[in-house]
Design a protein around this motif. Sequence first.
Motif, PDB file in Angstrom:
ATOM      1  N   TYR A   1       0.872  -1.177   0.000  1.00 54.37           N
ATOM      2  CA  TYR A   1       0.000   0.000   0.000  1.00 54.37           C
ATOM      3  C   TYR A   1       0.907   1.225   0.000  1.00 54.37           C
ATOM      4  CZ  TYR A   1      -4.382   2.506   0.665  1.00 54.37           C
ATOM      5  OH  TYR A   1      -5.473   3.306   0.474  1.00 54.37           O
TER       6      TYR A   1
ATOM      7  N   TYR B   1      -1.685  -1.208  -3.925  1.00 51.90           N
ATOM      8  CA  TYR B   1      -2.895  -0.481  -3.547  1.00 51.90           C
ATOM      9  C   TYR B   1      -2.468   0.952  -3.268  1.00 51.90           C
ATOM     10  CZ  TYR B   1      -7.589  -0.400  -1.259  1.00 51.90           C
ATOM     11  OH  TYR B   1      -8.907  -0.178  -0.923  1.00 51.90           O
TER      12      TYR B   1
ATOM     13  N   LEU C   1      -4.618  -1.454  -7.595  1.00 49.49           N
ATOM     14  CA  LEU C   1      -5.946  -1.104  -7.114  1.00 49.49           C
ATOM     15  C   LEU C   1      -5.878   0.350  -6.674  1.00 49.49           C
ATOM     16  CD1 LEU C   1      -8.703  -2.449  -6.672  1.00 49.49           C
ATOM     17  CD2 LEU C   1      -8.027  -2.873  -4.302  1.00 49.49           C
TER      18      LEU C   1
ATOM     19  N   GLU D   1      -7.681   3.688  -5.275  1.00 48.07           N
ATOM     20  CA  GLU D   1      -8.846   4.115  -4.494  1.00 48.07           C
ATOM     21  C   GLU D   1      -8.956   5.628  -4.526  1.00 48.07           C
ATOM     22  OE1 GLU D   1     -10.644   3.794   0.033  1.00 48.07           O
ATOM     23  OE2 GLU D   1      -9.720   2.077  -0.928  1.00 48.07           O
TER      24      GLU D   1
END
Length: 416
Positions: A40, A135, A154, A156
């Motif tokens: 992340y 992420y 991913l 967000e």
Amino acid sequence: MAPATVRRDPGTVKPRIRPSPAPPARVRCATKRAAVRIAYVFDHRLPSTGADTEQLVHMVAALGEAGADVELVLPRIPGRQVPSPDDLAAYYGVPPSFRVRALPGPFPTVRALEKPGFAAVGALARAVRTADLVYTRNLPTAVAVRLAGGPPVLFETYRPWPDQYPASRWLFRGLLRARGSFRMVLHSHYAMERFLRAGLPADRMLVAHNGWDPRKFEPRLSKHEARTRLGLPMDRPLVVYTGRITPKKGLLGVLDMARRLPHVTFLLVGSEGEGSVEREARSMPNVRVEGWTDLASLPPYLYAADVLLIPPTAAPLSKVGNTVLPIKTFPYMASGRAIFGPRSPDLAEILRHGDNAFLVEPDDWDAATAGLRSLLEDPETAERLGRRARADAEGGTWQARAQRVLDFAAPMIRTA
């Protein structure tokens, strides 16, 4: 009543959290060979009082609790200690179910260059390139990882990017063209509709509303217990707002409402300095301003309220553009207290007037004042709205959100 009290030193607030449970056993991938490894990547400094960092750290911890092997990758800031998982766990009130790695950036003191510079460094770092999934909330990082041929990404975001930055639709179309390497998690249907109108494929976007942590809300407190703990008056209606104390959030309008309702105490929690809202509130006897408090200490303020306030303005959504479906909405609902706010398209996804909230037309401050007065004068309705909001919050935890996100990402996760 004494004039408004302002506490301005968030640095003096010490986190008060219960011991975190041990992280659960890692969930294995289908081949039973390893836990899913997630890097992340986040290009901001931690810890911070920003709502984006609150959202990020809760998700990182929840992903770890769900069984993923999560490493939070941060920029190394000269002269600043790298926070450990225990540091972040204490600050945000989460279990330390993740690891932390810091990478040096090429421009650590120039913010305009730091983001793209750190994105490039992160995309080439071994910890990122060897992950099963990257992420991130940072678009430069998402682009850099894909350009470098790194792991699936991913991305967000809460932003309706195609509306705010029309040229971005071409960028997102390019990113989504590679079917197995890029997906998006959006905070609201409001944002997703903007991406759909820009021609982006629905099957590679997930709407996942933000969440709340049940552990922070135990033990549940009555209004009397909460007000006793906080030293708040028992004999006056109490309206509570938590979050940034700034005119951009509509708080000058809230102060105008307070002038028209002198019998009501307005408690604003989240001050970090002496801004225009604090200065104006100082002379108002029925307004109390509290400094920023750690997240684990926030629920008593919610429990103490007769009404929880989302300022009834459209400005954060339509003018400023930095708030879509504010994160405070979810702990507000979890507290079981009546919510008062604007009838805006983002809030309408989860709040319904007369059912689980009291909503008014945005920026009609006369109607807002009258509506708030009527709600405070009808405790039976306020209690009913709060009960329904609490029931609707069930299942909307950070842990449940993390599992949804992992399920959504599963088709593109690469595992060894």
